[in-house]
Design a protein around this motif. Structure first.
Motif, PDB file in Angstrom:
ATOM      1  N   VAL A  12     -72.589  42.940   5.381  1.00 18.24           N
ATOM      2  CA  VAL A  12     -73.235  43.354   4.106  1.00 18.24           C
ATOM      3  C   VAL A  12     -73.119  42.056   3.793  1.00 18.24           C
ATOM      4  N   GLU A  13     -72.579  40.760   3.567  1.00 17.34           N
ATOM      5  CA  GLU A  13     -73.182  39.922   2.608  1.00 17.34           C
ATOM      6  C   GLU A  13     -74.531  38.811   3.291  1.00 17.34           C
ATOM      7  N   GLY A  14     -75.064  39.332   3.881  1.00 16.23           N
ATOM      8  CA  GLY A  14     -76.233  39.197   4.431  1.00 16.23           C
ATOM      9  C   GLY A  14     -77.451  39.193   3.610  1.00 16.23           C
ATOM     10  N   PHE A  15     -77.337  40.695   3.206  1.00 11.13           N
ATOM     11  CA  PHE A  15     -78.240  41.197   2.738  1.00 11.13           C
ATOM     12  C   PHE A  15     -78.029  40.621   0.881  1.00 11.13           C
ATOM     13  N   GLU A  16     -79.714  40.260   0.619  1.00 11.66           N
ATOM     14  CA  GLU A  16     -79.411  40.349  -1.299  1.00 11.66           C
ATOM     15  C   GLU A  16     -79.022  41.888  -2.089  1.00 11.66           C
ATOM     16  N   PRO A  17     -78.128  41.281  -2.690  1.00 14.24           N
ATOM     17  CA  PRO A  17     -78.076  42.428  -3.979  1.00 14.24           C
ATOM     18  C   PRO A  17     -78.967  43.660  -4.525  1.00 14.24           C
ATOM     19  N   ARG A  18     -80.718  42.412  -4.544  1.00  9.74           N
ATOM     20  CA  ARG A  18     -81.614  42.635  -5.825  1.00  9.74           C
ATOM     21  C   ARG A  18     -82.441  43.443  -4.374  1.00  9.74           C
ATOM     22  N   VAL A  19     -82.691  45.147  -4.809  1.00  8.43           N
ATOM     23  CA  VAL A  19     -83.693  45.223  -3.616  1.00  8.43           C
ATOM     24  C   VAL A  19     -84.501  45.996  -4.936  1.00  8.43           C
ATOM     25  N   ALA A  38     -77.166  56.038  -6.430  1.00  7.42           N
ATOM     26  CA  ALA A  38     -77.983  55.698  -5.441  1.00  7.42           C
ATOM     27  C   ALA A  38     -78.146  54.032  -4.210  1.00  7.42           C
ATOM     28  N   PHE A  39     -77.568  55.356  -2.981  1.00 12.76           N
ATOM     29  CA  PHE A  39     -77.635  54.519  -2.484  1.00 12.76           C
ATOM     30  C   PHE A  39     -79.157  54.086  -0.997  1.00 12.76           C
ATOM     31  N   LEU A  40     -79.604  53.498  -1.223  1.00 16.25           N
ATOM     32  CA  LEU A  40     -80.966  53.109  -1.178  1.00 16.25           C
ATOM     33  C   LEU A  40     -80.565  52.144   0.716  1.00 16.25           C
ATOM     34  N   PRO A  41     -81.838  53.014   1.895  1.00 13.30           N
ATOM     35  CA  PRO A  41     -81.375  52.661   3.357  1.00 13.30           C
ATOM     36  C   PRO A  41     -81.930  51.021   3.381  1.00 13.30           C
ATOM     37  N   LEU A  42     -81.407  50.311   4.073  1.00 14.20           N
ATOM     38  CA  LEU A  42     -81.688  48.711   4.716  1.00 14.20           C
ATOM     39  C   LEU A  42     -81.500  48.842   6.456  1.00 14.20           C
ATOM     40  N   LEU A  43     -81.995  47.298   6.540  1.00 16.52           N
ATOM     41  CA  LEU A  43     -81.792  47.954   8.253  1.00 16.52           C
ATOM     42  C   LEU A  43     -81.312  46.737   8.793  1.00 16.52           C
ATOM     43  N   THR A  44     -81.174  46.609   9.661  1.00 14.81           N
ATOM     44  CA  THR A  44     -81.029  44.313   9.817  1.00 14.81           C
ATOM     45  C   THR A  44     -81.984  44.239  10.534  1.00 14.81           C
ATOM     46  N   ALA A  94     -74.915  48.770 -14.592  1.00 17.83           N
ATOM     47  CA  ALA A  94     -75.527  49.319 -13.142  1.00 17.83           C
ATOM     48  C   ALA A  94     -74.471  48.646 -12.586  1.00 17.83           C
ATOM     49  N   ILE A  95     -73.548  49.202 -10.951  1.00 17.26           N
ATOM     50  CA  ILE A  95     -73.082  48.058 -10.040  1.00 17.26           C
ATOM     51  C   ILE A  95     -73.749  48.317  -8.819  1.00 17.26           C
ATOM     52  N   VAL A  96     -74.231  47.194  -8.728  1.00 18.37           N
ATOM     53  CA  VAL A  96     -75.138  47.080  -7.356  1.00 18.37           C
ATOM     54  C   VAL A  96     -74.047  46.052  -6.072  1.00 18.37           C
ATOM     55  N   TYR A 143     -76.487  50.536   7.315  1.00 18.45           N
ATOM     56  CA  TYR A 143     -76.516  49.598   5.669  1.00 18.45           C
ATOM     57  C   TYR A 143     -76.744  49.940   4.430  1.00 18.45           C
ATOM     58  N   CYS A 144     -76.337  49.978   3.372  1.00 18.29           N
ATOM     59  CA  CYS A 144     -77.155  50.920   2.308  1.00 18.29           C
ATOM     60  C   CYS A 144     -76.816  49.657   1.101  1.00 18.29           C
ATOM     61  N   SER A 145     -78.427  49.376   0.115  1.00 20.21           N
ATOM     62  CA  SER A 145     -77.999  49.126  -0.546  1.00 20.21           C
ATOM     63  C   SER A 145     -77.352  49.722  -2.016  1.00 20.21           C
ATOM     64  N   ILE A 146     -76.389  50.003  -2.687  1.00 21.82           N
ATOM     65  CA  ILE A 146     -75.795  50.577  -4.252  1.00 21.82           C
ATOM     66  C   ILE A 146     -76.317  50.462  -4.931  1.00 21.82           C
ATOM     67  N   VAL A 147     -77.161  51.468  -6.228  1.00 18.12           N
ATOM     68  CA  VAL A 147     -77.165  51.121  -7.618  1.00 18.12           C
ATOM     69  C   VAL A 147     -76.578  52.083  -8.410  1.00 18.12           C
ATOM     70  N   TRP A 148     -75.010  52.265  -8.916  1.00 16.18           N
ATOM     71  CA  TRP A 148     -74.252  52.591  -9.611  1.00 16.18           C
ATOM     72  C   TRP A 148     -74.167  52.824 -10.487  1.00 16.18           C
ATOM     73  N   SER A 149     -74.758  53.542 -11.430  1.00 12.88           N
ATOM     74  CA  SER A 149     -74.794  53.114 -13.163  1.00 12.88           C
ATOM     75  C   SER A 149     -74.187  54.201 -13.231  1.00 12.88           C
ATOM     76  N   GLN A 150     -73.227  53.640 -13.983  1.00  9.24           N
ATOM     77  CA  GLN A 150     -71.490  54.287 -14.937  1.00  9.24           C
ATOM     78  C   GLN A 150     -71.965  54.094 -16.269  1.00  9.24           C
ATOM     79  N   ASP A 151     -71.461  54.616 -17.677  1.00  6.42           N
ATOM     80  CA  ASP A 151     -71.234  54.456 -18.967  1.00  6.42           C
ATOM     81  C   ASP A 151     -69.976  53.116 -18.197  1.00  6.42           C
TER      82      ASP A 151
END
Length: 407
Positions: free
Chosen positions: A53-60, A222-228, A196-198, A235-243
Motif C-alpha cells: 500500500v505504501e508503494g502508491f502515491e495517495p494523489r490519483v 469512493a474506492f478507486l481501483p488500482l493495479l500493481t 477529505a481523507i485519502v 488495491y484501491c485509492s480511497i477518498v473519504w469526504s466527511q464533515d
C-alpha cells in the motif's frame, strides 16, 4: 545584474495541467517557458514498483476519455500506460441510507473503459520526459516572487533574481494561485465544512475493475481501483469526504479501528480492508474565479476553479481548459495574432466558464441532496436512483458526458 529572458508565453506551474499546456503550446511554435517549484530530476524519475500500500502515491486522478485523447495528441499517453494505471470498466453508486443504486458499464457504451485511474506523479513524469525533448524552457526548482506589467510586456521575477518577460502569462499554480491574486482576479469561494481523507488500501476481494462510491449524510466515500505492475487487483485509492468533526475523529483512530470503520462504510463490497497506507487529510473548499482572464494573464485548472472531489472531475476540467486554450491560441498563431489578444482570451473564457459552472453546480447539488436525511427526501432520492438505473439512454448520456465522449 540579473538576467532577463524574453518569450511568447510563460506558464507558471508545472503540474499535470501546466506541463500539458506548455508542451502543447510548444508544438504550435510558440516560444514557451514554464516555471515549476520542484526540481525536474524528481519529477522525471520513474516511480518504484508497488510492493504494498505504501508503494502508491495517495494523489490519483480518474482520467476521462476526453483527457486521454488530449494526452494521446501530446504523445504522452503511451508513456502513462507503460506505468501503473487501472482502467475501470464499471462504476457503482449507491445511497448508504437506502436501496437506491446506479450501475454504469463501459460495455453499454461500446467503450473499453469508463476512465483510467492514474497516480498523478506518473502523468507529470510522462509530461516532463516529453518536455525535456521539446523547445520549452523549463525553469525548475524556483518560484515567482513578483509580477508586473508595462505596456504589452508581462514580467515575472524569480526567487534567484532573474526575470522572465512575455506577452502572455498562464496561471497554472493551483487553487491558492499567487498569480491570480497579483493579476487582481477575485474569486467566489466557500468552505464545504468537510475534509477529505485519502490513502491506499488493500482488500481481501478484487475491486473487479469497478469504481465504487457510497453516499452518506456526512459525505461520500469512493474506492478507486488500482493495479500493481504484476496485475494484483486488490488495491484501491480511497477518498473519504466527511464533515469536519467526523473526518477528524476518523483521522484520530489507529489503523485497526480505521480499517474496521472503512470496511463497514463501504458495506464490505470488497470484503475486509486488510491493510492501509499512511492517511492524509485536507479541507475541502469550492473556489471559482469571477473572470479567467485579465490583460495578458489567463487562468487554467485549479487556479480558475476547484470543486468537491465526489465526482473525481477536477483534473478533467483542467484538461478541458488546456484543450480549449490550445485551440484558441492555435487559431491566433495561424492568424498572426499575439497570444495576449483580448478577443482570443475572451473566447477561451466564454467556452470554459459555462461548462465549469455547470459541473460545479451539479456537484453542489449532489452534495446537498445526499446530506439531507428527511424521510420523504430519502425515499425520493432512492426511488429516483432506482428509476434512473432502468433508463438506459439517459444513464448512458450521463456516463458519456462524464467521459467526455460527447465533446
Amino acid at each position: 545584474m540579473s538576467e532577463t529572458r524574453s518569450l511568447d508565453i510563460v506558464v507558471v506551474g508545472g503540474g499535470m495541467i501546466g506541463s500539458a499546456l506548455a508542451l502543447g503550446l510548444s508544438r504550435q511554435g510558440w516560444q514557451v517557458g514554464m516555471v515549476e517549484t520542484s526540481e525536474r530530476k524528481f519529477l522525471i524519475s520513474p516511480p518504484e514498483p508497488a510492493s504494498g500500500v505504501e508503494g502508491f502515491e495517495p494523489r490519483v486522478s480518474a482520467i476521462s476519455a476526453a483527457s486521454q485523447r488530449l494526452l494521446e495528441n501530446l504523445g504522452v499517453w503511451s508513456t502513462v500506460q507503460s506505468t501503473r494505471h487501472c482502467g475501470y470498466r464499471q462504476m457503482t453508486v449507491w445511497d448508504g441510507d437506502g436501496t437506491g443504486r446506479i450501475n454504469f458499464d463501459a460495455a453499454e457504451l461500446h467503450a473499453p473503459a469508463l476512465g483510467t485511474i492514474v497516480e498523478n506523479r506518473h502523468v507529470v513524469s510522462a509530461l516532463f520526459r516529453a518536455l525535456e525533448n521539446s523547445t520549452v524552457e523549463i525553469v525548475d526548482g524556483t518560484s515567482v516572487t513578483a509580477f508586473s506589467q508595462q505596456g504589452d510586456v508581462r514580467r515575472l521575477t524569480l526567487a534567484d533574481g532573474s526575470c522572465l518577460e512575455s506577452k502572455l502569462v498562464v496561471a497554472a499554480d493551483g487553487g491558492n494561485s499567487r498569480l491570480r491574486q497579483w493579476a487582481g482576479l477575485p474569486t467566489r469561494e466557500w468552505d464545504y465544512g468537510q475534509e477529505a481523507i485519502v490513502c491506499t488500501v488493500r482488500t481481501t476481494q478484487s475491486h473487479r475493475f469497478t469504481a465504487w462510491q457510497r453516499f452518506s449524510p456526512t459525505g461520500p466515500l469512493a474506492f478507486l481501483p488500482l493495479l500493481t505492475e504484476s496485475g494484483d487487483d486488490h488495491y484501491c485509492s480511497i477518498v473519504w469526504s466527511q464533515d469536519t468533526a467526523e473526518a477528524r475523529r476518523l483521522m484520530a483512530l489507529d489503523d485497526g479501528a480505521f480499517r474496521a470503520e472503512l470496511q463497514d462504510a463501504i458495506e464490505r463490497e470488497l470484503g475486509a480492508v486488510e491493510d492501509i497506507s499512511r492517511r492524509f487529510s485536507f479541507p475541502l473548499r469550492q473556489r471559482h474565479a469571477k473572470d479567467y482572464v485579465a490583460v495578458g494573464v489567463v487562468l487554467v485548472g485549479d487556479a480558475a476553479h476547484t470543486i468537491h472531489p465526489l465526482a473525481g472531475q477536477g483534473a478533467n476540467l483542467g484538461y478541458s481548459d488546456v484543450r480549449v486554450l490550445l485551440e484558441e491560441l492555435s487559431g491566433a498563431r495561424r492568424a498572426g495574432l499575439s497570444p495576449d489578444e483580448a478577443l482570443v482570451l475572451a473566447r477561451y473564457q466564454r467556452r470554459r466558464k459555462a461548462d465549469n459552472l455547470a459541473m460545479m453546480t451539479a456537484m453542489e447539488g449532489f452534495k446537498q441532496l445526499f446530506a439531507r436525511d428527511e424521510l420523504p427526501l430519502r425515499w425520493l432520492r432512492n426511488a429516483g436512483m432506482r428509476w434512473l438505473d432502468t433508463l438506459g439512454p439517459i444513464k448512458h448520456r450521463i456516463a458519456a458526458e462524464a467521459m467526455g465522449l460527447s465533446r
